[in-house]
Design an enzyme around this catalytic site. Sequence first.
Site, mmCIF file in Angstrom:
data_model
loop_
_atom_site.group_PDB
_atom_site.id
_atom_site.type_symbol
_atom_site.label_atom_id
_atom_site.label_comp_id
_atom_site.label_asym_id
_atom_site.label_seq_id
_atom_site.Cartn_x
_atom_site.Cartn_y
_atom_site.Cartn_z
ATOM 1 N N ASP A 61 20.282 -19.734 41.487
ATOM 2 C CA ASP A 61 19.530 -18.522 41.831
ATOM 3 C C ASP A 61 18.334 -18.910 42.717
ATOM 4 O O ASP A 61 18.388 -19.923 43.423
ATOM 5 C CB ASP A 61 19.110 -17.760 40.558
ATOM 6 C CG ASP A 61 18.916 -16.265 40.837
ATOM 7 O OD1 ASP A 61 19.896 -15.514 40.728
ATOM 8 O OD2 ASP A 61 17.779 -15.883 41.187
ATOM 9 N N ASP A 62 17.263 -18.148 42.673
ATOM 10 C CA ASP A 62 16.109 -18.366 43.560
ATOM 11 C C ASP A 62 15.504 -19.756 43.347
ATOM 12 O O ASP A 62 15.791 -20.427 42.344
ATOM 13 C CB ASP A 62 15.056 -17.277 43.253
ATOM 14 C CG ASP A 62 14.138 -17.007 44.427
ATOM 15 O OD1 ASP A 62 13.446 -15.982 44.397
ATOM 16 O OD2 ASP A 62 14.121 -17.820 45.376
ATOM 17 N N LYS A 137 24.847 -14.677 46.229
ATOM 18 C CA LYS A 137 24.070 -13.564 45.693
ATOM 19 C C LYS A 137 22.992 -13.277 46.719
ATOM 20 O O LYS A 137 22.154 -14.138 47.008
ATOM 21 C CB LYS A 137 23.437 -13.934 44.340
ATOM 22 C CG LYS A 137 22.384 -12.918 43.870
ATOM 23 C CD LYS A 137 21.881 -13.247 42.485
ATOM 24 C CE LYS A 137 20.722 -12.358 42.089
ATOM 25 N NZ LYS A 137 20.256 -12.671 40.703
ATOM 26 N N ASP A 139 19.826 -11.147 47.436
ATOM 27 C CA ASP A 139 18.818 -10.325 46.774
ATOM 28 C C ASP A 139 18.137 -9.433 47.811
ATOM 29 O O ASP A 139 18.424 -9.522 49.014
ATOM 30 C CB ASP A 139 17.804 -11.277 46.104
ATOM 31 C CG ASP A 139 17.112 -10.624 44.924
ATOM 32 O OD1 ASP A 139 16.482 -11.356 44.152
ATOM 33 O OD2 ASP A 139 17.196 -9.385 44.783
ATOM 34 N N SER A 171 22.412 -7.225 45.822
ATOM 35 C CA SER A 171 21.406 -6.536 44.999
ATOM 36 C C SER A 171 21.002 -5.207 45.648
ATOM 37 O O SER A 171 20.092 -4.536 45.193
ATOM 38 C CB SER A 171 20.178 -7.435 44.804
ATOM 39 O OG SER A 171 20.569 -8.614 44.122
ATOM 40 N N ARG A 192 24.218 -5.540 41.795
ATOM 41 C CA ARG A 192 23.214 -5.194 40.808
ATOM 42 C C ARG A 192 22.697 -3.802 41.135
ATOM 43 O O ARG A 192 22.366 -3.506 42.283
ATOM 44 C CB ARG A 192 22.081 -6.219 40.884
ATOM 45 C CG ARG A 192 22.378 -7.571 40.215
ATOM 46 C CD ARG A 192 22.095 -7.522 38.751
ATOM 47 N NE ARG A 192 20.816 -6.884 38.509
ATOM 48 C CZ ARG A 192 19.646 -7.481 38.694
ATOM 49 N NH1 ARG A 192 19.580 -8.725 39.139
ATOM 50 N NH2 ARG A 192 18.534 -6.844 38.436
ATOM 51 N N ASP A 196 16.107 -6.120 36.383
ATOM 52 C CA ASP A 196 16.475 -7.448 35.885
ATOM 53 C C ASP A 196 16.547 -7.449 34.367
ATOM 54 O O ASP A 196 15.690 -6.861 33.714
ATOM 55 C CB ASP A 196 15.399 -8.479 36.273
ATOM 56 C CG ASP A 196 15.346 -8.737 37.756
ATOM 57 O OD1 ASP A 196 14.520 -9.550 38.176
ATOM 58 O OD2 ASP A 196 16.143 -8.116 38.475
HETATM 59 O O1 LIG Z 1 13.400 -14.261 42.239
HETATM 60 C C1 LIG Z 1 14.741 -13.936 41.970
HETATM 61 C C2 LIG Z 1 14.837 -13.017 40.766
HETATM 62 C C3 LIG Z 1 16.300 -12.981 40.284
HETATM 63 O O2 LIG Z 1 17.238 -13.345 41.278
HETATM 64 C C4 LIG Z 1 16.668 -11.590 39.826
HETATM 65 O O3 LIG Z 1 18.025 -11.570 39.390
HETATM 66 C C5 LIG Z 1 16.580 -10.679 41.013
HETATM 67 O O4 LIG Z 1 16.865 -9.329 40.571
HETATM 68 C C6 LIG Z 1 15.264 -10.735 41.688
HETATM 69 N N1 LIG Z 1 14.365 -11.706 41.107
HETATM 70 C C7 LIG Z 1 13.100 -11.283 40.805
HETATM 71 S S1 LIG Z 1 12.137 -12.121 39.871
HETATM 72 N N2 LIG Z 1 12.738 -10.096 41.370
HETATM 73 C C8 LIG Z 1 11.563 -9.467 41.183
HETATM 74 C C9 LIG Z 1 11.247 -8.978 39.933
HETATM 75 C C10 LIG Z 1 10.031 -8.322 39.747
HETATM 76 C C11 LIG Z 1 9.176 -8.178 40.827
HETATM 77 F F1 LIG Z 1 7.990 -7.538 40.652
HETATM 78 C C12 LIG Z 1 9.508 -8.679 42.080
HETATM 79 C C13 LIG Z 1 10.716 -9.330 42.259
#
Ligand SMILES: OC[C@@H]1[C@H](O)[C@H](O)[C@@H](O)CN1C(=S)Nc1ccc(F)cc1
Length: 388
Positions: A61-62, A137, A139, A171, A192, A196
């Site tokens: 992931d990230d 994936k 985002d 996403s 998605r 989250d």
């Molecule tokens: O950094 C990546 C993280 C994960 O990939 C989740 O699955 C994605 O839905 C997005 N992600 C996050 S934390 N997204 C996010 C969640 C809250 C926010 F305020 C700003 C961005």
Amino acid sequence: LNNGLALTPPMGWLSWERFRCNTDCEKDPDNCISEKLFRQMADHMEADGYKDVGYEYINIDDCWMAKERDEKGRLQADPKRFPNGIKKLADYVHNKGLKLGIYEDFGTKTCGGYPGSEFFLNIDAQSFAEWEIDLLKLDGCNADTSDMSTGYPLMGFFLNLTGRPFLYSCSWPAYVSKPNYTAIAKSCNIWRNYKDVQDSWDSVAGIIKFYGDNKQKFADVAGPGHFNDPDMLIVGDFGLSEDQQRVQMGMWAIMTAPLIMSVDLRNVKPFAKELLTNRRVIAVNQDPMGIQGKRIWQVENVDYWMKEIQPTGSYAFAFVNFNTNGVPQKLNFTLKYLQFTDPAGYNITETFTGKFLGIYKITALFSTSVNPTGIFMATAVPLSVYGR
Ligand SMILES: OC[C@@H]1[C@H](O)[C@H](O)[C@@H](O)CN1C(=S)Nc1ccc(F)cc1
């Protein structure tokens, strides 16, 4: 997306919920986002029986990237945390008969602040193909959402242009207010469409409610090659009771959701491992028709859901008790009230245990009891299937 992939909901593992953006390999070498972590997860996927029951994708992931692209504008893995690079990691994963997924973001930066893909779609698709990646994936942080209806299909085009098959996880709907699910299903294999998942019952219950409400009828869009994605399984983590873990596993099966674990496979409790590899529950999730189950009614904070499965005329069904009054809820309904219609009657089997519960005519009363924040799940096969 009609690319021959995800004909049933994808199964695998994703780093985010359990390992987040932990990049401190100095102080936390065992849990930071590094090639070692993904190699260990691949080892356990194969060695501990997860691969045997269908789990296939190991997904990064990230926070895997270096903070800057290279001199040719190409993405590069963080050189300290992935010293051998992504291609070598893909080779390792492929040698175990598994597939490797990776993460990018249609925006200027990923949610974690790493280089985004928005203005590098083609070059990034080429990198992912060179590295022999099997799933992307994409985002949607740090993007102008009005560009997404162009950007997501465009990345799909560039992925396709490489000639390498990619399972494409978008996403996109989670970031736009009124998603066009028909367009999304044309471009993506899974998507998605809600918040989250976090390591808590409230989070899982909220996702089930969103899917039960089924606004804009996104459940009807699901089918082989294109599924709604309610986010990762957190079975085996810290926040759910055993009953609540059964709820998530059973409901992700009925919702025909991707089964993407986010758990430390190096130490999973026996209860959780049992549940994650329960072949009867997985069979409901992986039913070849790929129909998404729906909430039929709610009565006194108890949901009733059902999903059409094979053999024809059969259903997986579940009661989920959202009450927290500390008392198991007794339920008594005729199968008619549960919308079963075959007058020949049904063979009913409890799903988690496989226990045969009996043969029920549709006028018969079906009785069970469901724990608070717990689930009852079963399959009902019409006797007419047995040629009676
Ligand atoms: O950094 C990546 C993280 C994960 O990939 C989740 O699955 C994605 O839905 C997005 N992600 C996050 S934390 N997204 C996010 C969640 C809250 C926010 F305020 C700003 C961005």
